[in-house]
Design a protein around this motif. Sequence first.
Motif, mmCIF file in Angstrom:
data_model
loop_
_atom_site.group_PDB
_atom_site.id
_atom_site.type_symbol
_atom_site.label_atom_id
_atom_site.label_comp_id
_atom_site.label_asym_id
_atom_site.label_seq_id
_atom_site.Cartn_x
_atom_site.Cartn_y
_atom_site.Cartn_z
ATOM 1 N N HIS A 1 38.758 18.462 44.130
ATOM 2 C CA HIS A 1 38.754 20.057 43.987
ATOM 3 C C HIS A 1 38.815 19.605 41.842
ATOM 4 O O HIS A 1 38.238 20.634 41.572
ATOM 5 C CB HIS A 1 39.709 20.928 44.169
ATOM 6 C CG HIS A 1 39.290 22.197 45.359
ATOM 7 N ND1 HIS A 1 39.279 21.078 46.907
ATOM 8 C CD2 HIS A 1 39.193 22.703 46.135
ATOM 9 C CE1 HIS A 1 38.801 21.696 47.711
ATOM 10 N NE2 HIS A 1 38.216 23.066 47.009
ATOM 11 N N HIS A 2 39.332 18.839 41.243
ATOM 12 C CA HIS A 2 39.720 18.454 40.740
ATOM 13 C C HIS A 2 38.668 18.247 39.504
ATOM 14 O O HIS A 2 38.378 18.529 38.671
ATOM 15 C CB HIS A 2 40.850 17.610 40.275
ATOM 16 C CG HIS A 2 42.268 18.587 40.260
ATOM 17 N ND1 HIS A 2 42.690 18.398 41.392
ATOM 18 C CD2 HIS A 2 42.839 19.809 39.623
ATOM 19 C CE1 HIS A 2 44.017 19.251 41.973
ATOM 20 N NE2 HIS A 2 43.984 19.796 40.810
ATOM 21 N N ARG A 3 37.606 17.403 40.172
ATOM 22 C CA ARG A 3 36.312 16.321 39.499
ATOM 23 C C ARG A 3 35.511 17.766 39.808
ATOM 24 O O ARG A 3 34.827 17.386 38.312
ATOM 25 C CB ARG A 3 36.237 15.420 40.644
ATOM 26 C CG ARG A 3 37.146 14.100 40.545
ATOM 27 C CD ARG A 3 36.439 12.750 41.071
ATOM 28 N NE ARG A 3 37.318 13.130 42.444
ATOM 29 C CZ ARG A 3 37.100 12.868 43.631
ATOM 30 N NH1 ARG A 3 36.146 12.245 43.629
ATOM 31 N NH2 ARG A 3 38.176 12.866 44.708
ATOM 32 N N ALA A 4 35.399 18.659 40.880
ATOM 33 C CA ALA A 4 34.699 19.330 40.353
ATOM 34 C C ALA A 4 34.593 20.258 39.734
ATOM 35 O O ALA A 4 34.215 21.120 38.563
ATOM 36 C CB ALA A 4 34.337 20.170 42.379
ATOM 37 N N ALA A 5 35.937 20.425 39.951
ATOM 38 C CA ALA A 5 35.963 22.040 38.184
ATOM 39 C C ALA A 5 35.687 21.164 37.590
ATOM 40 O O ALA A 5 34.859 21.886 36.035
ATOM 41 C CB ALA A 5 37.406 22.259 38.554
ATOM 42 N N SER A 6 36.212 20.655 36.921
ATOM 43 C CA SER A 6 36.186 19.230 35.141
ATOM 44 C C SER A 6 34.742 19.247 35.420
ATOM 45 O O SER A 6 34.411 19.811 33.815
ATOM 46 C CB SER A 6 36.565 18.544 35.601
ATOM 47 O OG SER A 6 38.053 18.729 36.086
ATOM 48 N N ALA A 7 34.011 18.787 36.737
ATOM 49 C CA ALA A 7 32.648 18.440 35.920
ATOM 50 C C ALA A 7 31.613 20.087 35.206
ATOM 51 O O ALA A 7 30.805 20.410 34.617
ATOM 52 C CB ALA A 7 32.051 18.346 37.430
ATOM 53 N N VAL A 8 32.536 20.760 36.186
ATOM 54 C CA VAL A 8 32.042 22.330 35.868
ATOM 55 C C VAL A 8 31.911 22.627 34.580
ATOM 56 O O VAL A 8 31.258 23.462 33.553
ATOM 57 C CB VAL A 8 31.804 23.278 37.007
ATOM 58 C CG1 VAL A 8 31.573 24.862 36.046
ATOM 59 C CG2 VAL A 8 31.509 22.628 38.241
ATOM 60 N N ARG A 9 33.314 22.569 34.375
ATOM 61 C CA ARG A 9 33.674 22.640 32.778
ATOM 62 C C ARG A 9 33.648 22.374 31.921
ATOM 63 O O ARG A 9 32.223 22.362 30.333
ATOM 64 C CB ARG A 9 35.451 22.189 32.879
ATOM 65 C CG ARG A 9 36.273 23.585 33.664
ATOM 66 C CD ARG A 9 36.123 25.317 33.216
ATOM 67 N NE ARG A 9 37.001 25.728 34.293
ATOM 68 C CZ ARG A 9 36.359 26.043 35.437
ATOM 69 N NH1 ARG A 9 34.808 26.116 36.183
ATOM 70 N NH2 ARG A 9 36.615 26.596 36.704
ATOM 71 N N VAL A 10 31.949 21.150 31.772
ATOM 72 C CA VAL A 10 32.002 20.419 30.350
ATOM 73 C C VAL A 10 30.923 20.363 30.757
ATOM 74 O O VAL A 10 30.401 20.584 29.749
ATOM 75 C CB VAL A 10 32.074 18.393 31.230
ATOM 76 C CG1 VAL A 10 31.670 17.388 30.208
ATOM 77 C CG2 VAL A 10 33.226 18.240 31.102
ATOM 78 N N GLY A 11 30.178 20.936 31.899
ATOM 79 C CA GLY A 11 28.855 21.393 31.915
ATOM 80 C C GLY A 11 28.931 22.603 31.416
ATOM 81 O O GLY A 11 27.910 23.347 30.374
ATOM 82 N N GLU A 12 29.698 23.973 30.976
ATOM 83 C CA GLU A 12 29.515 25.082 30.492
ATOM 84 C C GLU A 12 29.815 25.175 29.491
ATOM 85 O O GLU A 12 29.377 25.319 28.362
ATOM 86 C CB GLU A 12 30.878 25.762 31.456
ATOM 87 C CG GLU A 12 30.422 26.225 32.231
ATOM 88 C CD GLU A 12 31.969 27.057 32.791
ATOM 89 O OE1 GLU A 12 31.331 28.337 33.551
ATOM 90 O OE2 GLU A 12 32.943 26.929 32.813
ATOM 91 N N LYS A 13 30.680 23.626 28.417
ATOM 92 C CA LYS A 13 30.463 23.567 27.663
ATOM 93 C C LYS A 13 29.593 22.788 26.826
ATOM 94 O O LYS A 13 29.087 23.757 25.835
ATOM 95 C CB LYS A 13 32.057 22.169 27.198
ATOM 96 C CG LYS A 13 32.196 21.640 25.866
ATOM 97 C CD LYS A 13 33.289 21.081 25.278
ATOM 98 C CE LYS A 13 33.706 20.654 23.694
ATOM 99 N NZ LYS A 13 35.134 19.757 24.050
ATOM 100 N N LYS A 14 29.177 21.801 27.406
ATOM 101 C CA LYS A 14 27.806 21.706 27.251
ATOM 102 C C LYS A 14 27.060 22.591 26.957
ATOM 103 O O LYS A 14 25.870 22.643 25.859
ATOM 104 C CB LYS A 14 27.197 20.487 27.721
ATOM 105 C CG LYS A 14 28.188 19.007 27.449
ATOM 106 C CD LYS A 14 27.403 18.367 28.516
ATOM 107 C CE LYS A 14 27.809 16.221 28.479
ATOM 108 N NZ LYS A 14 28.160 16.376 26.516
#
Length: 415
Positions: free
Chosen positions: A212-225
Amino acid sequence: MAVIKPFCAVRPTPELADKVAALPYDVMNSEEAREMVKDNPYSFLHVDKAEIDLEPGVDLYDPMVYAKARENLLRFIEEGTLIREPKKAFYIYTLVMDGHPQTGLVSLASVDDYLNNVVKKHEFTRADKEADRIRHVEVTNFHTGPIFLTYVPKDSITKLLEEYQKNHTPLYDFIAEDGVGHKAWSILDEDVIQRLEEEFSQVESLYIADGHHRAASAVRVGEKKRKENPGYTGDEEFNHFLAVIFPSNELRIMDYNRVVKDLNGKSEKEFIQAVEENFTVTPASQPGPYKPQKKHEFGMYLEDRWYVLEAKPHIVFDEDPLKRIDCKILQDNLLHPILGIEDPRTDKRIDFIGGIRGLKELETRVKKNMKVAFSLYPTLIEDLIAISDAGMVMPPKSTWFEPKLRSGLFLHDLE
């Protein structure tokens, strides 16, 4: 419906795969990781837990740790330990533990599917752990650990993967130090890739089993980019994250047990009397640790003795997908009201022990620094899916999946 996508993997050369492949970063501490890699310069822990290559005692969130992770990753690529695939592919990944195989598809999953709840969750994430992985992804510019996803089985997908395995030679085939077998096949055939994309487009939901933490983090990076690139098309790599997707009927969930530091001011007699309001309490008839044999049954270790606890009917709500799981029953009817564990995510008086460590570990912890231990019956995968579908959240440490996916076998470059 689920969107999956092939990708140009960065991966180990076949002759080094067994040395590169490492357990996930969050299943060991820094000291244990240092010991694991002392004779293995190729271990992917040099990337996922890069503090092991810095002075002991360094803050895990120090910028030096993330910089070292990027340095080690780029060095692995420059030295040829990791190679870049020139062509997009899916990968089949089979793990075998104690004779039990499970086969998943390595692919990219969609950030939008996560945001739109096609990829469903069952846990809250902690801000500090999420921030750590966000920084790790941003600095390395890679997804280094796959998210463990599952789906309701689809025979057409299973048969397609089985047929491909039979007719092709594995890319990787090794047994790790813990006895778990790992095999992988690359799927470069464009027709097979298209068929798999079409098959998964008919899968209604994907479920996060672990990560869950890895998924949420990947999504947050995607949103930032996305914010940094307002003209993005949706095809950029940052719109997707690395995953391995398994059918739910092949997964195994182990027990996830609890130990508590004290009896919340109660004597042993007062504590047992309080427990008896909601559970029948019977001394275990057999010596040694008690392993629950069915749902709503628990083992309890107190004062060098094992007891069998069985939930009384008035606290069992089988029609409610959350209230019928045993970790929730234990939390709501014993840990919170009797032992005062209001938030098990943050309370320092409770600790969690995965079933892979064995029930003897519960006895060891009680004799060392805890007061009471509880063994649980494993959560069922059907309950995880039902809770996710209902938009509910499990108590922390509700599931322990084995075997663990290895990190370092497949990496996703965000460029």
